[in-house]
Each structure stands twice: as C-alpha cells, then as structure tokens.
Design an enzyme around this catalytic site. Structure first.
Site, PDB file in Angstrom:
ATOM      1  N   SER A  64       0.862  -1.172   0.000  1.00  0.00           N
ATOM      2  CA  SER A  64       0.000   0.000   0.000  1.00  0.00           C
ATOM      3  C   SER A  64       0.902   1.227   0.000  1.00  0.00           C
ATOM      4  O   SER A  64       1.934   1.223  -0.671  1.00  0.00           O
ATOM      5  CB  SER A  64      -0.913  -0.053   1.223  1.00  0.00           C
ATOM      6  OG  SER A  64      -1.856   0.973   1.180  1.00  0.00           O
TER       7      SER A  64
ATOM      8  N   HIS B  15      -2.778  -1.116  -3.241  1.00  0.00           N
ATOM      9  CA  HIS B  15      -3.876  -0.178  -2.982  1.00  0.00           C
ATOM     10  C   HIS B  15      -3.678   1.067  -3.827  1.00  0.00           C
ATOM     11  O   HIS B  15      -2.568   1.536  -3.974  1.00  0.00           O
ATOM     12  CB  HIS B  15      -3.864   0.272  -1.511  1.00  0.00           C
ATOM     13  CG  HIS B  15      -4.211  -0.813  -0.562  1.00  0.00           C
ATOM     14  ND1 HIS B  15      -3.895  -0.740   0.768  1.00  0.00           N
ATOM     15  CD2 HIS B  15      -4.839  -1.999  -0.722  1.00  0.00           C
ATOM     16  CE1 HIS B  15      -4.334  -1.825   1.384  1.00  0.00           C
ATOM     17  NE2 HIS B  15      -4.902  -2.613   0.497  1.00  0.00           N
TER      18      HIS B  15
ATOM     19  N   ASP C 247      -4.485  -4.078   6.257  1.00  0.00           N
ATOM     20  CA  ASP C 247      -4.884  -5.044   5.236  1.00  0.00           C
ATOM     21  C   ASP C 247      -3.711  -5.997   4.980  1.00  0.00           C
ATOM     22  O   ASP C 247      -2.561  -5.585   5.007  1.00  0.00           O
ATOM     23  CB  ASP C 247      -5.263  -4.294   3.952  1.00  0.00           C
ATOM     24  CG  ASP C 247      -5.887  -5.211   2.919  1.00  0.00           C
ATOM     25  OD1 ASP C 247      -6.443  -6.257   3.301  1.00  0.00           O
ATOM     26  OD2 ASP C 247      -5.803  -4.880   1.722  1.00  0.00           O
TER      27      ASP C 247
END
Lengths: 276, 196
Positions: free
Chosen positions: B22, B49, B142
C-alpha cells in the site's frame, strides 16, 4: 477485519448449495466458489453462526432466507460507476437508440437501482426519455423495493457527483433529486419510465425484446459455463443490432459468442448483436 | 533472519508469488517488476492499494518496465506461468481452485478495494502451501489476516522489516498477529527474488 476463526470447507459450500436449491429453489451451483464462500463466511460472522446454525435457520426461517439472498448476492453499486462507460454510451450508442421508435432497455442485476437511474438520466440528456423504457431486474425482492423507492443518502449522492463530472454530461447530478435533510429522492419524472421486477438470470427466460441490455459486474460472480448460458439469454433478448454492455473487466471469451457480437467499444465492453 | 536455506528451497519450488503493498510500496514493487526475469517459472500477482478511478495507469507503467509478460486482471483470466498480474482498482481479486481469477465488487476491506486480505485468503484456499506471499509497506492493516491464513496452511509468508518500510503499519500488523513467518530486510527480499 475478517474473523479467521470462521472456517468453511468446499464440501460445506456444496452442501449449502444443494440445501438452498432443494428448499428455496435457487441454484447457486454456477456461482464462483471463492466469492460465494466469502459471502457465506461473512453471514456467519455477522450473525455469529456456526455452519450447522446457518443450515438450520435457512430451512426453518423464511425471513432469514431473504436476508441470506441479500447478503450472498453482492449489492454494492453506485450511480455512474465507471464514468467513461457512460461517456462511451452517450457518444456511441445513444445516437443509434434515437433511431428506434421505442427503446426498451434491460438493466439485469440492477440491485438497488442506481444504474437504472443513471441510464434514465443519460436518456433524458439525450432527449430520449419519452420514447424509452428501462426494466430493472434482480433476484432479490428486498433490493428491488429499495430501487423502486429511489431514495439514496445525501452522502452517496455526493460521491456520485464526482462520477457524474467525469461522464461529460451537462448540469449536475443533484438536478435529478429532491433533497430532504440527509436523503435524496429521485425525481418522479425519471421514475416514470422504469419498472423493477424479479428475474433470475440463472433460471428465468426471455421476457421481452430490448435495444440495449446492461449487465455490469454480474458475470464476475458466475462460472464460465453459466456466463455462456446467460449470454445466450441476452442474445435472444436483443433486437437485431441491439447493444450489450458488460462491466469494465468482463469480456466475452467464448468463440461462439465472439462471432455473434461485434465489439463497439473494447475498453468499456460494449457489444452489438450481429448475425442470427 | 536472512534468507535461510529452507526459504531459498521454498522460493525455488513455489508456483505462485503474491506481492501486497500500500502506501510507500509503489517504488519497491516497480523495482521488483523490473528485476524479475522473463523466465521466472512462477505466476506473480501484485495487489497494490490505489485511489478509485486511478485505472490502468499502474499496469501500463509496470508493463513497459517488465521483462515478464504483465497484465491487469480481467474476470476469469487463467493464471499462467511467467506472467505478472496486477489486481484492478475497484474490484477484489479472488483466485479460484481451477487456477483462474474471479473479480468481486463487494464491500471494501480496510477501506481498500482491491484488498490484500481477500486475495491472500483465496490463494490460501486455491494454492495451499504452493505459494509465497510478501507484504510490504502500508499505512493500514490489510494483508495481515491473509498472511496468517497462508501461514497456517503452510505457505511461506514474508513481511518487509518494519524499519525498512516507508509506512510500517502493514508489515507490523502481520508480524504482531503471527502472520509473518519471515521478516526480511528490503535487500534480502531483492536477493531472494534474484535467486535462480
């Protein structure tokens, strides 16, 4: 955010599919297993159920089945999702739709109606409101009820406004709503030419002839074989040279159907029915 | 912990390499894509992401710099060797048992779609211990659950050393919940990917 303690096996998924088919007449066997499993695990987590409880409740509680159906089928949608799709539709399809005396449009798997109303706005902008009609269908009566109401939270309308901007349409999305406190209600004028009804793509047949069918982000939940069966249904439901729109990551893969459809827009997956 | 013998052996035999990142991972992933040889002999999946509606720019940029064949995933694509797959924005990417992808537009996980957890968890089901996952820099949690699931079924899980991560929350979460079997320095990760 998920709870790793909930574990469910492939055998249990098969067992559940069989149970739902026998008890409720819904066939999920053509659905992709990984997402089905995710949805089932989600329900078990939300309801704090073990697999046994889930089966038991499914058999004995009709209300729960409605809830199950709602959770199993993904109802995440928005207005003007993938704005470039609407832009393409406006430029490449609307001029052709205007040549028909009447344009019937089918939005398959319409969930809570956002896409139907997006199409209604697009048709109005193209000056086609008076000669077009949109059918929104879904397997789920609960989401259809929401769709008929056409009331969305102000917060979501704000996020749709950004999409709208990218479609290149004039005016603003809020022109289509009456705003009351924190809710926005779709203008009646847009609702007039829409009809929402239950239709199960897996088991139900052709019900009308359409100039345009939009079925976006629905095929992703189906295995290839079921996708092809539904493509056949769409093919039969389209008038000659009618249009089919799939989601931005969903393409027609089967050679048989590649011959039956012409690609109108490769990036947005807009197809036109050709041949017979 | 450096790339020990066992890890090298597992790298050689792994069929599927999962890379999750991310905030702060873009540059690293870009370098990895550049580095991997055309004949790697594995399938690589990248879940990164990114902002909504930031469509295929990453895939385009990566493809121009990759020696392996690289594509953004479309629904029902079959997983092939020597190919890098990029998870598309606004969808979750699931791996099915038959070795193909299916996409999903359901709720975001940790405000993210694509979610790393979702792909890692489905990889655990579909590939069991035949895969390896590397979790890089990121500012949310995540991927940690997915790493744990992978580790539990015997897949190799690696977290980037938090000190090397631009944003350490993501690898730290995977270390704290026991999802990371190995914690590697960035140069060790690159060394591993370089090993034939």
């Amino acid at each position: 955010m998920s709870d790793t303690s909930v574990v469910i096996t492939s055998t249990q998924i098969t067992e559940l599919i069989d149970l739902v088919r026998r008890v409720h007449g819904f066939d999920f066997s053509g659905y992709t297993k990984a997402s089905l499993k995710r949805r089932v695990v989600r329900i078990m987590q939300l309801k704090k159920m073990e697999f046994y409880d889930l089966k038991h409740t499914l058999v004995n509680d009709q209300h729960f089945f409605q809830y199950f159906l709602e959770e199993i089928t993904v109802n995440v949608t928005e207005m003007f999702r993938d704005p470039s799709f609407y832009k393409a539709l406006n430029l490449q399809v609307m001029p052709y739709l205007s040549t028909y005396q009447h344009a019937k449009i089918w939005c398959a798997g319409c969930s809570t109606g956002e896409e139907v109303y997006s199409l209604a706005i697009l048709l109005r902008e193209a000056g086609l409101s008076n000669k077009s009609f949109i059918y929104g269908t879904d397997i789920n009566t609960e989401v259809l009820r929401e769709a008929r109401k056409g009331i969305y939270s102000l917060r979501s309308i704000k996020s749709y406004a950004e999409n709208y901007q990218f479609t290149g349409l004039k005016g603003s999305i809020s022109d289509n709503f009456t705003i009351l406190y924190d809710a926005a209600s779709v203008h009646n004028e847009l609702k007039q030419n829409t009809l929402f009804s239950v239709h199960n793509l897996v088991s139900d047949d052709v019900f009308n002839e359409f100039q345009l069918i939009s079925c976006r982000n629905v095929f992703i939940y189906f295995e290839t074989e079921l996708q092809e069966r539904i493509l056949e249904l769409f093919y039969k439901s389209l008038c000659p040279l009618g249009y089919l729109c799939l989601g931005s990551k969903e393409t027609i893969r089967s050679d048989a159907f590649k011959r039956k459809f012409k690609v109108i827009n490769h990036k947005e997956n807009i197809y036109q029915k050709i041949g017979t | 912990m450096g790339p020990d013998k066992n890890l090298l052996e597992r790298w050689r035999t792994t069929e599927l390499l999962l890379l999750g990142g991310s905030a702060g991972s873009f540059k690293l992933l870009f370098q990895m894509v550049k580095l991997l040889p055309a004949d790697l002999g594995k399938t690589v999946i990248i879940i990164i992401h990114r902002k909504r509606n930031f469509f295929s720019e990453i895939a385009k940029l990566f493809a121009e710099n990759s020696r392996m064949s690289l594509r953004e995933i479309e629904d029902k694509d079959v997983l092939k060797k020597n190919t890098i797959y990029i998870a598309p924005a606004n969808y979750h990417t699931l791996i099915e048992k038959g070795g193909y992808f299916s996409l999903d537009v359901s709720e975001a996980v940790w405000y993210s779609k694509p979610s790393i957890d979702v792909t890692f968890e489905s990889a655990a089901d579909a590939y069991q211990n035949r895969c390896m996952a590397i979790l890089l820099s990121g500012a949310n949690q995540d991927g940690a659950e997915g790493m744990l699931k992978l580790r539990k079924i015997g897949a190799v899980t690696i977290a980037q050393h938090p000190e090397d991560a631009e944003m350490d929350e993501m690898p730290t979460a995977a270390i704290n919940n026991g999802g990371a079997r190995y914690i590697l320095r960035t140069d060790e990760i690159f060394k591993l990917l370089h090993t034939q």
